[in-house]
Design a protein around this motif. Structure first.
Motif, PDB file in Angstrom:
ATOM      1  N   GLY A 128     -37.926 -50.042  17.290  1.00  0.00           N
ATOM      2  CA  GLY A 128     -37.731 -50.801  16.462  1.00  0.00           C
ATOM      3  C   GLY A 128     -37.632 -52.266  17.006  1.00  0.00           C
ATOM      4  O   GLY A 128     -36.719 -53.187  16.839  1.00  0.00           O
ATOM      5  N   ALA A 129     -38.475 -52.289  18.228  1.00  0.00           N
ATOM      6  CA  ALA A 129     -38.401 -53.585  19.182  1.00  0.00           C
ATOM      7  C   ALA A 129     -39.022 -54.937  18.537  1.00  0.00           C
ATOM      8  O   ALA A 129     -38.616 -56.163  19.030  1.00  0.00           O
ATOM      9  CB  ALA A 129     -38.808 -53.506  20.405  1.00  0.00           C
ATOM     10  N   SER A 130     -39.586 -54.729  17.226  1.00  0.00           N
ATOM     11  CA  SER A 130     -40.286 -55.874  16.762  1.00  0.00           C
ATOM     12  C   SER A 130     -39.512 -56.937  15.916  1.00  0.00           C
ATOM     13  O   SER A 130     -39.813 -57.893  15.518  1.00  0.00           O
ATOM     14  CB  SER A 130     -41.480 -55.553  15.756  1.00  0.00           C
ATOM     15  OG  SER A 130     -40.944 -54.861  14.838  1.00  0.00           O
ATOM     16  N   SER A 131     -38.283 -56.477  15.688  1.00  0.00           N
ATOM     17  CA  SER A 131     -37.426 -57.227  14.886  1.00  0.00           C
ATOM     18  C   SER A 131     -35.895 -57.053  14.880  1.00  0.00           C
ATOM     19  O   SER A 131     -35.424 -55.878  15.500  1.00  0.00           O
ATOM     20  CB  SER A 131     -37.698 -56.814  13.124  1.00  0.00           C
ATOM     21  OG  SER A 131     -36.873 -57.234  12.354  1.00  0.00           O
ATOM     22  N   GLY A 132     -35.066 -57.967  14.722  1.00  0.00           N
ATOM     23  CA  GLY A 132     -33.657 -57.679  14.521  1.00  0.00           C
ATOM     24  C   GLY A 132     -32.875 -57.058  15.669  1.00  0.00           C
ATOM     25  O   GLY A 132     -33.102 -57.624  16.719  1.00  0.00           O
ATOM     26  N   ILE A 133     -32.237 -56.131  15.559  1.00  0.00           N
ATOM     27  CA  ILE A 133     -31.280 -55.497  16.609  1.00  0.00           C
ATOM     28  C   ILE A 133     -32.157 -55.066  17.728  1.00  0.00           C
ATOM     29  O   ILE A 133     -31.755 -55.210  19.108  1.00  0.00           O
ATOM     30  CB  ILE A 133     -30.320 -54.503  15.826  1.00  0.00           C
ATOM     31  CG1 ILE A 133     -29.435 -54.966  14.814  1.00  0.00           C
ATOM     32  CG2 ILE A 133     -29.783 -53.761  17.301  1.00  0.00           C
ATOM     33  CD1 ILE A 133     -28.631 -53.992  14.346  1.00  0.00           C
TER      34      ILE A 133
ATOM     35  N   ASN B   2     -33.657 -47.217  17.796  1.00  0.00           N
ATOM     36  CA  ASN B   2     -33.088 -48.034  16.897  1.00  0.00           C
ATOM     37  C   ASN B   2     -33.798 -48.217  15.473  1.00  0.00           C
ATOM     38  O   ASN B   2     -33.481 -48.680  14.636  1.00  0.00           O
ATOM     39  CB  ASN B   2     -32.865 -49.648  17.594  1.00  0.00           C
ATOM     40  CG  ASN B   2     -32.955 -50.726  16.619  1.00  0.00           C
ATOM     41  OD1 ASN B   2     -31.794 -51.171  16.248  1.00  0.00           O
ATOM     42  ND2 ASN B   2     -34.116 -51.343  16.412  1.00  0.00           N
ATOM     43  N   ALA B   3     -35.048 -47.848  15.600  1.00  0.00           N
ATOM     44  CA  ALA B   3     -35.902 -48.247  14.202  1.00  0.00           C
ATOM     45  C   ALA B   3     -35.495 -47.408  13.325  1.00  0.00           C
ATOM     46  O   ALA B   3     -34.877 -46.226  13.183  1.00  0.00           O
ATOM     47  CB  ALA B   3     -37.475 -47.446  14.531  1.00  0.00           C
ATOM     48  N   GLY B   4     -35.287 -48.226  12.128  1.00  0.00           N
ATOM     49  CA  GLY B   4     -34.736 -47.458  10.947  1.00  0.00           C
ATOM     50  C   GLY B   4     -34.961 -48.334   9.749  1.00  0.00           C
ATOM     51  O   GLY B   4     -35.061 -49.488   9.976  1.00  0.00           O
TER      52      GLY B   4
ATOM     53  N   LEU C  63     -28.867 -45.455  16.832  1.00  0.00           N
ATOM     54  CA  LEU C  63     -28.426 -46.565  16.024  1.00  0.00           C
ATOM     55  C   LEU C  63     -27.956 -45.827  14.723  1.00  0.00           C
ATOM     56  O   LEU C  63     -28.873 -45.440  13.945  1.00  0.00           O
ATOM     57  CB  LEU C  63     -29.022 -47.449  15.823  1.00  0.00           C
ATOM     58  CG  LEU C  63     -29.047 -48.788  16.537  1.00  0.00           C
ATOM     59  CD1 LEU C  63     -27.883 -49.760  16.556  1.00  0.00           C
ATOM     60  CD2 LEU C  63     -28.994 -48.303  18.079  1.00  0.00           C
ATOM     61  N   SER C  64     -26.525 -45.456  14.311  1.00  0.00           N
ATOM     62  CA  SER C  64     -26.106 -44.933  13.279  1.00  0.00           C
ATOM     63  C   SER C  64     -25.862 -46.217  12.378  1.00  0.00           C
ATOM     64  O   SER C  64     -26.707 -47.555  12.553  1.00  0.00           O
ATOM     65  CB  SER C  64     -25.138 -44.139  13.240  1.00  0.00           C
ATOM     66  OG  SER C  64     -24.747 -43.640  12.064  1.00  0.00           O
ATOM     67  N   SER C  65     -24.832 -46.368  11.474  1.00  0.00           N
ATOM     68  CA  SER C  65     -24.712 -47.493  10.737  1.00  0.00           C
ATOM     69  C   SER C  65     -22.976 -47.616  10.392  1.00  0.00           C
ATOM     70  O   SER C  65     -22.425 -46.490  10.121  1.00  0.00           O
ATOM     71  CB  SER C  65     -25.493 -47.639   9.647  1.00  0.00           C
ATOM     72  OG  SER C  65     -24.874 -48.351   8.472  1.00  0.00           O
ATOM     73  N   GLY C  66     -22.250 -48.618   9.996  1.00  0.00           N
ATOM     74  CA  GLY C  66     -21.007 -48.716   9.714  1.00  0.00           C
ATOM     75  C   GLY C  66     -20.870 -47.874   8.326  1.00  0.00           C
ATOM     76  O   GLY C  66     -19.896 -47.356   7.899  1.00  0.00           O
ATOM     77  N   THR C  67     -22.022 -47.779   7.354  1.00  0.00           N
ATOM     78  CA  THR C  67     -22.305 -47.228   6.164  1.00  0.00           C
ATOM     79  C   THR C  67     -21.798 -45.501   6.279  1.00  0.00           C
ATOM     80  O   THR C  67     -21.534 -44.939   5.502  1.00  0.00           O
ATOM     81  CB  THR C  67     -23.211 -47.254   5.501  1.00  0.00           C
ATOM     82  OG1 THR C  67     -24.404 -46.952   6.349  1.00  0.00           O
ATOM     83  CG2 THR C  67     -23.521 -48.885   5.218  1.00  0.00           C
TER      84      THR C  67
HETATM   85  N1  LIG Z   1     -28.788 -55.074   9.881  1.00  0.00           N
HETATM   86  C1  LIG Z   1     -27.626 -54.323   9.472  1.00  0.00           C
HETATM   87  O1  LIG Z   1     -26.977 -54.926   8.593  1.00  0.00           O
HETATM   88  C2  LIG Z   1     -27.708 -52.870  10.081  1.00  0.00           C
HETATM   89  C3  LIG Z   1     -26.150 -52.455  10.056  1.00  0.00           C
HETATM   90  C4  LIG Z   1     -26.236 -51.044  10.563  1.00  0.00           C
HETATM   91  C5  LIG Z   1     -27.113 -50.411  11.343  1.00  0.00           C
HETATM   92  N2  LIG Z   1     -28.275 -50.964  11.095  1.00  0.00           N
HETATM   93  C6  LIG Z   1     -29.684 -50.163  11.916  1.00  0.00           C
HETATM   94  O2  LIG Z   1     -29.993 -51.058  13.022  1.00  0.00           O
HETATM   95  C7  LIG Z   1     -31.252 -50.502  13.187  1.00  0.00           C
HETATM   96  C8  LIG Z   1     -32.205 -51.748  13.095  1.00  0.00           C
HETATM   97  O3  LIG Z   1     -32.205 -52.351  12.070  1.00  0.00           O
HETATM   98  P1  LIG Z   1     -32.519 -53.918  11.885  1.00  0.00           P
HETATM   99  O4  LIG Z   1     -31.088 -54.431  11.017  1.00  0.00           O
HETATM  100  O5  LIG Z   1     -32.752 -54.576  13.095  1.00  0.00           O
HETATM  101  O6  LIG Z   1     -33.709 -54.173  10.992  1.00  0.00           O
HETATM  102  P2  LIG Z   1     -34.968 -54.699  10.785  1.00  0.00           P
HETATM  103  O7  LIG Z   1     -34.695 -56.154  11.212  1.00  0.00           O
HETATM  104  O8  LIG Z   1     -35.712 -54.414   9.480  1.00  0.00           O
HETATM  105  O9  LIG Z   1     -35.815 -54.097  12.018  1.00  0.00           O
HETATM  106  C9  LIG Z   1     -36.225 -52.718  11.762  1.00  0.00           C
HETATM  107  C10 LIG Z   1     -36.957 -52.462  12.979  1.00  0.00           C
HETATM  108  O10 LIG Z   1     -37.552 -50.838  12.673  1.00  0.00           O
HETATM  109  C11 LIG Z   1     -38.877 -50.745  13.150  1.00  0.00           C
HETATM  110  N3  LIG Z   1     -39.730 -49.850  12.019  1.00  0.00           N
HETATM  111  C12 LIG Z   1     -39.532 -49.479  10.758  1.00  0.00           C
HETATM  112  N4  LIG Z   1     -40.104 -48.736  10.354  1.00  0.00           N
HETATM  113  C13 LIG Z   1     -40.741 -48.127  11.253  1.00  0.00           C
HETATM  114  C14 LIG Z   1     -41.421 -47.088  11.501  1.00  0.00           C
HETATM  115  N5  LIG Z   1     -42.162 -45.833  10.584  1.00  0.00           N
HETATM  116  N6  LIG Z   1     -42.102 -46.549  12.956  1.00  0.00           N
HETATM  117  C15 LIG Z   1     -41.581 -47.444  13.839  1.00  0.00           C
HETATM  118  N7  LIG Z   1     -40.677 -48.594  13.459  1.00  0.00           N
HETATM  119  C16 LIG Z   1     -40.395 -48.736  12.484  1.00  0.00           C
HETATM  120  C17 LIG Z   1     -39.484 -52.241  12.431  1.00  0.00           C
HETATM  121  O11 LIG Z   1     -40.887 -52.510  13.132  1.00  0.00           O
HETATM  122  P3  LIG Z   1     -42.141 -52.371  12.301  1.00  0.00           P
HETATM  123  O12 LIG Z   1     -42.013 -53.033  10.873  1.00  0.00           O
HETATM  124  O13 LIG Z   1     -43.079 -53.382  13.316  1.00  0.00           O
HETATM  125  O14 LIG Z   1     -42.593 -50.991  12.316  1.00  0.00           O
HETATM  126  C18 LIG Z   1     -38.187 -53.267  13.051  1.00  0.00           C
HETATM  127  O15 LIG Z   1     -38.829 -53.352  14.351  1.00  0.00           O
HETATM  128  C19 LIG Z   1     -31.783 -49.391  11.914  1.00  0.00           C
HETATM  129  O16 LIG Z   1     -31.526 -48.202  12.538  1.00  0.00           O
HETATM  130  C20 LIG Z   1     -30.774 -49.908  10.948  1.00  0.00           C
HETATM  131  O17 LIG Z   1     -30.421 -48.654  10.034  1.00  0.00           O
HETATM  132  C21 LIG Z   1     -28.466 -52.166  10.706  1.00  0.00           C
END
Ligand SMILES: NC(=O)c1ccc[n+]([C@@H]2O[C@H](COP(=O)([O-])OP(=O)(O)OC[C@H]3O[C@@H](n4cnc5c(N)ncnc54)[C@H](OP(=O)(O)O)[C@@H]3O)[C@@H](O)[C@H]2O)c1
Length: 250
Positions: free
Chosen positions: A17-22, A90-92, A140-144
């Protein structure tokens, strides 16, 4: 424990999940500490661009819901770098629906992404790390996952499952020098909300009003993950108040 990120220099990490966000913030932060990073997600172009920016990194496009691709991704990283010291699973993605309306195909997809993909990645890196004499895995789990939120069970239950697997693996692997941790980010400003699949509009779901909750930056969570690598703590919370079970209530 001493918190010296310079000791990460030269290590090899896989960040999914290195393309976006965390994941993006974590890949950047690790690279700034001299870590060689395998950048994983589905978006080849974004990864290629990032790889050109981060010295020593490698773009490894893979869909984490496809088991053969997960296996090939780990092989490619190992073949290129010769070792794997750190796996950041981290991907999720989110999927919100009241139980009655959960679409089973979507539920399975989310479990493939949030649970099965990370599990297979762990299974692939464990023998490599054992042979090397150790390593670090952070899931990477989640606070939820610390709460029972109506309307959010497909996502939060998948993150509870990942947390359970992580903490069992931590005990199973402690004799091998492999440290497994689980991270519980709080609301973090990323593309997550936009990418969350919703069975019904937010207004019709039972999720509590999203309110003016404070939120964290992806860079803040990345700092916590790097601290987690250095301390080896079992549970990486974004905020101390989460330790009591998520809501911050006394
Ligand atoms: N943001 C929050 O509030 C929050 C809170 C708690 C936990 N988290 C967890 O933190 C992690 C990162 O989330 P984020 O907030 O950074 O969200 P995000 O900005 O949507 O990033 C998600 C990343 O996962 C990748 N991904 C999605 N589907 C994929 C697949 N089928 N195969 C490979 N990669 C995939 C996406 O890349 P591509 O689309 O390029 O594949 C992207 O790089 C997740 O596991 C999320 O559940 C997030």
């Amino acid at each position: 424990m001493e918190m010296d990120p310079t000791k990460l220099s030269g290590k090899v990490a896989i960040v999914t999940g290195a393309s976006s966000g965390i994941g993006l913030a974590t890949a950047r932060l690790l690279a700034s500490h001299g870590v060689k990073v395998a950048l994983v997600s589905r978006s080849k172009e974004k990864l290629d661009k990032l790889s050109a920016e981060l010295p020593g990194s490698l773009a490894v496009p893979a869909d984490m819901t496809e088991i053969p691709q997960v296996k090939r991704m780990v092989e490619r990283a190992r073949d290129h770098f010769g070792r794997i010291d750190i796996l950041i699973n981290n991907a999720g993605r989110g999927y919100d629906a009241p139980v009655e309306l959960i679409d089973i195909a979507t539920f399975r997809y989310i479990y493939d992404l949030n649970v099965v993909g990370p599990l297979v990645a762990m299974q692939q890196v464990i023998p490599i790390m054992r042979k090397q004499g150790g390593g670090t895995i952070i899931n990477l789990s989640s606070g939820t996952a610390l709460m029972d939120l109506p309307g959010m069970s497909p996502y939060s239950s998948s993150k509870k499952a990942l947390a359970g697997i992580s903490l069992a693996a931590r005990q199973e692997l402690q004799g091998d020098g492999i440290v497994v941790s689980v991270a519980f980010p709080y609301i973090t400003i990323t593309e997550f909300e936009k990418n969350t699949i919703r069975a019904v509009p937010v207004s019709e779901n039972q999720i509590e009003p999203t309110g003016p909750y404070p939120s964290d930056s992806a860079e803040f969570v990345a700092e916590r993950l790097v601290e987690g690598i250095l301390t080896g703590e079992a549970e990486i919370f974004s905020h101390d108040w989460q330790k009591g079970g998520g809501r911050g209530e006394e």
